[in-house]
Design an enzyme around this catalytic site. Sequence first.
Site, PDB file in Angstrom:
ATOM      1  N   SER A   1      12.308  43.665  41.419  1.00 18.72           N
ATOM      2  CA  SER A   1      13.369  43.861  42.410  1.00 18.72           C
ATOM      3  C   SER A   1      13.676  42.650  43.268  1.00 18.72           C
ATOM      4  O   SER A   1      14.579  42.716  44.117  1.00 18.72           O
ATOM      5  CB  SER A   1      13.033  45.064  43.297  1.00 18.72           C
ATOM      6  OG  SER A   1      13.162  46.266  42.566  1.00 18.72           O
ATOM      7  N   VAL A   2      12.977  41.548  43.097  1.00 18.40           N
ATOM      8  CA  VAL A   2      13.439  40.297  43.708  1.00 18.40           C
ATOM      9  C   VAL A   2      14.857  39.997  43.207  1.00 18.40           C
ATOM     10  O   VAL A   2      15.657  39.365  43.898  1.00 18.40           O
ATOM     11  CB  VAL A   2      12.473  39.138  43.377  1.00 18.40           C
ATOM     12  CG1 VAL A   2      13.044  37.791  43.817  1.00 18.40           C
ATOM     13  CG2 VAL A   2      11.116  39.373  44.054  1.00 18.40           C
TER      14      VAL A   2
END
Length: 423
Positions: free
Chosen positions: A113-114
């Site tokens: 999810s970066v």
Amino acid sequence: MAHVGEGPTHEGVGIHNWRLPPYNRWAFWHVKDILGTTEVKAATVASPLSPYAGGVADPLAQKVVRVDGTESTPRDILADTYTDAFVVIHDGALVAEWYGPEGAPERTHALMSVTKSIVSCVAAALVDREILDVSIPVNAYVPELADSGYAEATVSDVLDMRSGVRFREDYKDPDADIRRLALCEAGIYSYLTDLKAEAPHGQRFLYRSAETDVLGWVCERVSGLPMAKLISTLIWQPIGAEFDAEIITDTTGTAYHDGGLCATARDVARFGQLLLEGGTAVDSAGAVGTVIGPRWLRESSTSDAESLALFADSPAGISMPGGWYRNQFWFRPGGFGDVLLCLGIHGQMIHVSRRTRTVCVKFSTWPEPQRPGDLQDTLRAFDNVGGVLSGHYLRGRNPRLPGIASGVNRHGVASRSADIKNL
């Protein structure tokens, strides 16, 4: 400093187990060998990472208090939290760099999810170009969403994860929406059109990956370009990325905007430096250019009563007291001022401290998607690293963050611990 060791083989790794231990130790470095991906092209000439001149005590050796109350060091915490790689940059200079088994400076790793924060910056660049207006409902840009729960949710609602759509983000439940979205044979866009609303838009904060997939769909629709091209053209090349990245795609070739990007630690650190500098980056010739306008990050990093209250009322408010979430970024009060965070499951993170002028990147393969103790210990370690490098660190003063639970167990890996401790 760099270390490359022997890693596990790829035998038995496939689409259904690549995130699970022990397979993820190999798989996170070799995603494109397992899943469908699209290339994200790097810059023709990379922006340089200046060598660190030194002059301060070893930033990885100073004392820090873990969440269980024991005293440790950043080096030990990194060794104990399944670290695959880390990079530390201070004032644009490369302070430390380390790679575990299977890793290397030129090898990409799953960011999970970066990716969301990078897609946010794509949206910011489109806003700068007056192609995208975040106040407009998403279904005005993507009519396919008109009969879904996302009807009349604004682009800003999905940026801040404040839509009223029902979507369960339970990583351990095989029947949760997050798992069904990843495995939908008709593709992620088809899945999004079937989601329903359960609350009014704009009145709650609830972290859900579907919000970023809607945002990515909007960005693709208004620009007429796929996400891989958007990231390459608007972000990756302007920051002087050294290596090509890749983004995971579904059965239709659509990118997973919520967590599909794979990139090198150095280039992720360059992205972190972009955030530190308020949206500007230095090119290969040393010239400073604007990648995203300063307003986006300034507004993101400014908390207000509403954002603080909605965050406090969410599950995230327990683990990150005093924090907030805006424009696909996390913010948290740190030991040396507020910190901007980009976070991904299994321990991926970017830690950006404007007060200490420090960017810290960590790639990991936690055996579980979420390990609150490991996360909080790492955040404390990076707080202190920045404090040492900037001169803010006071020996013997290690402020505990309020509201963090103690007594969390940790399990390290001896061989990796020895490698990191030998830095």
